[in-house]
Design a protein around this motif. Sequence first.
Motif, PDB file in Angstrom:
ATOM      1  N   LEU A 131      89.935  98.201  -2.147  1.00 38.10           N
ATOM      2  CA  LEU A 131      90.044  98.533  -0.724  1.00 38.10           C
ATOM      3  C   LEU A 131      90.501  97.306   0.054  1.00 38.10           C
ATOM      4  N   SER A 132      90.975  97.520   1.255  1.00 40.69           N
ATOM      5  CA  SER A 132      91.307  96.383   2.112  1.00 40.69           C
ATOM      6  C   SER A 132      90.008  95.708   2.550  1.00 40.69           C
ATOM      7  N   GLY A 133      90.109  94.445   2.938  1.00 43.74           N
ATOM      8  CA  GLY A 133      88.942  93.746   3.446  1.00 43.74           C
ATOM      9  C   GLY A 133      88.386  94.404   4.696  1.00 43.74           C
ATOM     10  N   ALA A 134      89.268  94.893   5.564  1.00 45.08           N
ATOM     11  CA  ALA A 134      88.824  95.552   6.802  1.00 45.08           C
ATOM     12  C   ALA A 134      88.020  96.808   6.500  1.00 45.08           C
ATOM     13  N   THR A 135      88.492  97.602   5.551  1.00 45.58           N
ATOM     14  CA  THR A 135      87.768  98.830   5.168  1.00 45.58           C
ATOM     15  C   THR A 135      86.426  98.484   4.552  1.00 45.58           C
ATOM     16  N   SER A 136      86.396  97.502   3.680  1.00 41.46           N
ATOM     17  CA  SER A 136      85.141  97.092   3.044  1.00 41.46           C
ATOM     18  C   SER A 136      84.140  96.589   4.066  1.00 41.46           C
ATOM     19  N   TYR A 137      84.617  95.837   5.057  1.00 44.42           N
ATOM     20  CA  TYR A 137      83.709  95.310   6.069  1.00 44.42           C
ATOM     21  C   TYR A 137      83.089  96.434   6.887  1.00 44.42           C
ATOM     22  N   ARG A 138      83.848  97.461   7.223  1.00 43.27           N
ATOM     23  CA  ARG A 138      83.310  98.586   8.000  1.00 43.27           C
ATOM     24  C   ARG A 138      82.205  99.303   7.235  1.00 43.27           C
ATOM     25  N   GLU A 139      82.278  99.314   5.911  1.00 45.90           N
ATOM     26  CA  GLU A 139      81.210  99.909   5.104  1.00 45.90           C
ATOM     27  C   GLU A 139      79.961  99.037   5.125  1.00 45.90           C
ATOM     28  N   ARG A 141      80.063  92.015   2.474  1.00 43.33           N
ATOM     29  CA  ARG A 141      80.560  91.043   3.460  1.00 43.33           C
ATOM     30  C   ARG A 141      81.336  89.936   2.757  1.00 43.33           C
ATOM     31  N   GLU A 142      80.745  89.372   1.727  1.00 39.58           N
ATOM     32  CA  GLU A 142      81.389  88.279   0.992  1.00 39.58           C
ATOM     33  C   GLU A 142      82.698  88.725   0.353  1.00 39.58           C
ATOM     34  N   GLN A 143      82.726  89.931  -0.178  1.00 36.45           N
ATOM     35  CA  GLN A 143      83.938  90.444  -0.815  1.00 36.45           C
ATOM     36  C   GLN A 143      85.046  90.703   0.206  1.00 36.45           C
ATOM     37  N   ALA A 144      84.677  91.127   1.402  1.00 38.68           N
ATOM     38  CA  ALA A 144      85.656  91.576   2.401  1.00 38.68           C
ATOM     39  C   ALA A 144      86.327  90.441   3.174  1.00 38.68           C
ATOM     40  N   LEU A 145      85.649  89.293   3.292  1.00 40.31           N
ATOM     41  CA  LEU A 145      86.094  88.265   4.227  1.00 40.31           C
ATOM     42  C   LEU A 145      86.623  87.003   3.558  1.00 40.31           C
ATOM     43  N   LEU A 146      87.714  86.493   4.113  1.00 48.49           N
ATOM     44  CA  LEU A 146      88.214  85.168   3.734  1.00 48.49           C
ATOM     45  C   LEU A 146      87.451  84.095   4.506  1.00 48.49           C
ATOM     46  N   ASP A 147      87.133  84.388   5.782  1.00 47.67           N
ATOM     47  CA  ASP A 147      86.462  83.435   6.649  1.00 47.67           C
ATOM     48  C   ASP A 147      85.780  84.213   7.763  1.00 47.67           C
ATOM     49  N   SER A 148      84.738  83.639   8.324  1.00 45.01           N
ATOM     50  CA  SER A 148      84.060  84.310   9.435  1.00 45.01           C
ATOM     51  C   SER A 148      83.182  83.315  10.179  1.00 45.01           C
ATOM     52  N   ARG A 149      82.779  83.716  11.375  1.00 50.66           N
ATOM     53  CA  ARG A 149      81.787  83.002  12.167  1.00 50.66           C
ATOM     54  C   ARG A 149      80.855  84.065  12.732  1.00 50.66           C
ATOM     55  N   LEU A 150      79.578  83.761  12.788  1.00 49.20           N
ATOM     56  CA  LEU A 150      78.587  84.646  13.395  1.00 49.20           C
ATOM     57  C   LEU A 150      77.872  83.820  14.449  1.00 49.20           C
ATOM     58  N   ILE A 151      78.062  84.193  15.713  1.00 52.03           N
ATOM     59  CA  ILE A 151      77.562  83.393  16.819  1.00 52.03           C
ATOM     60  C   ILE A 151      76.617  84.247  17.654  1.00 52.03           C
ATOM     61  N   TYR A 152      75.350  83.835  17.707  1.00 44.41           N
ATOM     62  CA  TYR A 152      74.367  84.515  18.547  1.00 44.41           C
ATOM     63  C   TYR A 152      74.573  84.044  19.980  1.00 44.41           C
ATOM     64  N   GLU A 176      67.036  91.946  23.429  1.00 46.10           N
ATOM     65  CA  GLU A 176      68.191  92.377  22.636  1.00 46.10           C
ATOM     66  C   GLU A 176      68.943  91.173  22.103  1.00 46.10           C
ATOM     67  N   VAL A 177      69.514  91.345  20.927  1.00 44.95           N
ATOM     68  CA  VAL A 177      70.277  90.286  20.285  1.00 44.95           C
ATOM     69  C   VAL A 177      71.734  90.713  20.240  1.00 44.95           C
ATOM     70  N   ARG A 178      72.618  89.808  20.639  1.00 48.88           N
ATOM     71  CA  ARG A 178      74.053  90.060  20.574  1.00 48.88           C
ATOM     72  C   ARG A 178      74.690  89.011  19.677  1.00 48.88           C
ATOM     73  N   MET A 179      75.605  89.465  18.839  1.00 49.61           N
ATOM     74  CA  MET A 179      76.273  88.571  17.897  1.00 49.61           C
ATOM     75  C   MET A 179      77.783  88.718  18.046  1.00 49.61           C
ATOM     76  N   LEU A 180      78.443  87.590  18.247  1.00 46.42           N
ATOM     77  CA  LEU A 180      79.893  87.534  18.248  1.00 46.42           C
ATOM     78  C   LEU A 180      80.321  87.252  16.816  1.00 46.42           C
ATOM     79  N   ASN A 181      81.170  88.088  16.277  1.00 41.80           N
ATOM     80  CA  ASN A 181      81.686  87.930  14.919  1.00 41.80           C
ATOM     81  C   ASN A 181      83.173  87.607  14.988  1.00 41.80           C
ATOM     82  N   LEU A 182      83.583  86.552  14.333  1.00 36.18           N
ATOM     83  CA  LEU A 182      85.000  86.230  14.192  1.00 36.18           C
ATOM     84  C   LEU A 182      85.333  86.493  12.735  1.00 36.18           C
ATOM     85  N   LEU A 183      86.245  87.413  12.478  1.00 36.47           N
ATOM     86  CA  LEU A 183      86.473  87.900  11.119  1.00 36.47           C
ATOM     87  C   LEU A 183      87.910  87.696  10.665  1.00 36.47           C
TER      88      LEU A 183
END
Length: 110
Positions: A28-36, A89-100, A10-17
């Motif tokens: 839409l808000s960035g949060a709503t767009s990201y959930r889609e 994803r690109e439209q919704a976020l100002l910054d992010s980190r994706l950490i496996y 299994e793969v787990r990813m920590l997302n900092l959004l």
Amino acid sequence: MLSALPPDEEVRMLNLLKYKDIVTETGLSGATSYREYTKAEDMFFGTPQSTLIGPEDEGLWDDVPILKYRNPGSFFRMVREEGYPWELREQALLDSRLIYFRSNPAKRLK
């Protein structure tokens, strides 16, 4: 390295959004767009409240989900799939980190 994992692990990813207030393209808000955008199983979803240890002036991430995928192949297939909505994803976020990360019971804090 994620691609070197056993195919059944299994793969787990920590997302900092950090969301945009409003996504210009959709209104839409960035949060709503990201959930889609996201299609993974949600193991944990939290909203940071305050920094207890660390620079107080650094600011907090808006949300911190941990997502689970069946295995590395399912993650790679998903992101390479034709029509994968990278733009959401690109439209919704100002910054992010994706950490496996891997679960390691032997290193648990006691």
